[in-house]
Write an enzyme that holds these catalytic residues in place. Structure first.
Site, mmCIF file in Angstrom:
data_model
loop_
_atom_site.group_PDB
_atom_site.id
_atom_site.type_symbol
_atom_site.label_atom_id
_atom_site.label_comp_id
_atom_site.label_asym_id
_atom_site.label_seq_id
_atom_site.Cartn_x
_atom_site.Cartn_y
_atom_site.Cartn_z
ATOM 1 N N LYS A 155 -13.715 25.684 100.075
ATOM 2 C CA LYS A 155 -12.283 25.839 100.336
ATOM 3 C C LYS A 155 -12.050 27.000 101.315
ATOM 4 C CE LYS A 155 -12.390 22.551 97.294
ATOM 5 N NZ LYS A 155 -12.227 22.736 95.858
ATOM 6 N N TYR A 186 -8.929 22.899 87.356
ATOM 7 C CA TYR A 186 -9.388 21.901 88.327
ATOM 8 C C TYR A 186 -9.932 20.669 87.577
ATOM 9 C CZ TYR A 186 -12.388 19.974 92.013
ATOM 10 O OH TYR A 186 -13.004 19.158 92.906
HETATM 11 C C1 LIG Z 1 -12.802 22.303 94.680
HETATM 12 C C2 LIG Z 1 -12.756 23.155 93.482
HETATM 13 C C3 LIG Z 1 -13.847 23.236 92.605
HETATM 14 C C4 LIG Z 1 -15.106 22.413 92.812
HETATM 15 O O1 LIG Z 1 -15.775 22.766 93.962
HETATM 16 P P1 LIG Z 1 -16.731 21.760 94.811
HETATM 17 O O2 LIG Z 1 -17.181 22.611 95.931
HETATM 18 O O3 LIG Z 1 -15.906 20.591 95.196
HETATM 19 O O4 LIG Z 1 -17.847 21.357 93.894
HETATM 20 C C5 LIG Z 1 -13.744 24.092 91.526
HETATM 21 N N1 LIG Z 1 -12.625 24.818 91.293
HETATM 22 C C6 LIG Z 1 -11.550 24.750 92.096
HETATM 23 C C7 LIG Z 1 -10.347 25.568 91.786
HETATM 24 C C8 LIG Z 1 -11.582 23.918 93.217
HETATM 25 O O5 LIG Z 1 -10.501 23.846 94.002
#
Ligand SMILES: *Cc1c(COP(=O)(O)O)cnc(C)c1O
Length: 382
Positions: free
Chosen positions: A195, A98
């Site tokens: 997510k 990421y």
């Molecule tokens: C979105 C995401 C993050 C970061 O998370 P946030 O909630 O935006 O801080 C880390 N790892 C992955 C794989 C992500 O998709």
């Protein structure tokens, strides 16, 4: 209990006062003591909160971990794990992780706090070459972002087991229902609960689940000490979202498979990246170590067509993030992975023609029709 049942019942036992079925929201910073030195289990929300605890307990049970801690964002979850390390420690990370993770590792390296090697971990042999006596963490994202490459977690764990390095898996793309990294040998699982876990694009949050009591104690202490913990309302929403994860994931996956197959047959599409396609490089491995392929699909077109497609969709919204009920479309090179240098993106194979989809839970035909008309409009414009 199966995850569906565990989730439907989750958080029900939280209210001893009125036996409410829904988890109560304890939106309070502090708790009255029963007597000097006597509490009902909670004294201050940074150290513990019943709503947060209900969410954490559910995550730990789902994942088969000794404990979980909910943090203020996915990046806070990642930071909190890294706060366990002594300064100057060496860390190995998937080369196509990421974008925010890559940025954090680079910032910590620039500040002299960590030394980082980015390695293509889809070939576990590369890990042996990169390991050093002072390597303390091996950081894996599988499937990777945005190309959905699969890393063999058992093979990586077999290597890290013989070292002092902790194996940390960012399982955000699959959730505990589609992949169980602790059972495959990981020490910590981290999530952006923003997510799939919350799933409704209305909370930013994160979580860390530990394999052992000892690791859980260390991460709880660190989260409390650094104050990276999640707020009660965010945990309340995320637990509510988590309850429907099994049904949401089914639809995400069915739609993603249909979208991937549709794109694979479209003449304007050069390559499709989805682990559920038999043609995907990591398909066989995904079948072995995952119990689902997930809802993320990437594809490559001529770079000249990219803007037209991004502007052309009506159901897929042009936005970053993923894992919500609504479908999103984005351009990694200028959006999610813009914080990476051009060389880093090239090394990770993220070309300017790659588009990433977070496939939502809408009607399948509406999604493929939307992509079809966007691809057609883009072809006419280009
Ligand atoms: C979105 C995401 C993050 C970061 O998370 P946030 O909630 O935006 O801080 C880390 N790892 C992955 C794989 C992500 O998709």
């Amino acid at each position: 209990m199966h995850p569906q049942t565990l989730l439907a019942l989750a958080g029900q036992q939280t209210d001893d006062c009125y036996n409410s079925i829904a988890t109560p929201l304890y939106q309070t910073a502090t708790f009255r003591f029963e007597d000097v030195g006597v509490t009902k289990g909670f004294d201050y929300t940074r150290s513990g909160n019943p709503t947060r605890h209900a969410f954490e307990k559910t995550l730990a049970e789902l994942e088969g971990g000794a404990g979980a801690v909910a943090l203020t964002s996915g990046m806070a979850a990642i930071s909190t794990v890294l706060m366990l390390l002594e300064s100057g420690a060496h860390v190995i990370c998937s080369h196509d992780c990421y974008g925010g993770t890559e940025r954090l590792f680079r910032v910590l390296e620039d500040q002299g706090k960590l030394e980082v090697s980015f390695v293509d971990l889809t070939h576990p042999g590369n890990l042996e070459g990169a390991l050093r006596p002072d390597t303390r963490v091996v950081w894996v994202e599988t499937p990777s972002n945005p190309l959905l490459r699969i890393t063999d977690l058992r093979a990586v764990a077999a290597i890290t087991d013989a070292t002092d390095a902790l194996l940390v898996v960012d399982n955000t793309f699959l959730s505990p229902l589609f992949q169980q990294p602790l059972a495959l040998g990981a020490d910590f699982v981290v999530y952006s609960t923003t997510k799939y876990i919350n799933g409704h694009s209305d909370v930013v949050g994160g979580a860390v689940i530990a394999r052992t009591e000892e690791l859980d104690e260390r991460i709880q202490f660190t989260a409390n000490t650094h104050g990276t913990i999640a707020q009660p309302f965010d945990c309340w929403l995320a637990l509510r979202g988590l309850k429907t994860l099994p049904v949401r994931l089914k639809q995400h996956e069915a739609n993603a498979q249909a979208v991937a197959e549709f794109l694979g047959e479209h003449p304007a599409v050069k390559r499709v990246f989805y682990p559920g396609l038999a043609s995907h490089e990591g398909h066989d491995l995904a079948v072995q170590q995952q119990s689902g392929f997930g809802g993320m699909v990437s594809f490559e077109v001529d770079r000249e067509a990219v803007k037209g497609i991004l502007r052309g969709t009506r159901v897929f919204a042009l936005a970053e993030s993923l894992g919500g009920v609504e479908s999103l479309i984005e351009h990694p090179a200028t959006m999610s992975h813009a914080s990476m240098s051009e060389e880093q993106r090239a090394a990770a194979g993220i070309t300017d023609g790659i588009i990433r989809l977070s496939v939502g839970i809408e009607h399948t035909g509406d999604l493929t029709a939307d992509l079809e008309q966007a691809l057609e409009t883009a072809a006419i414009a280009a």
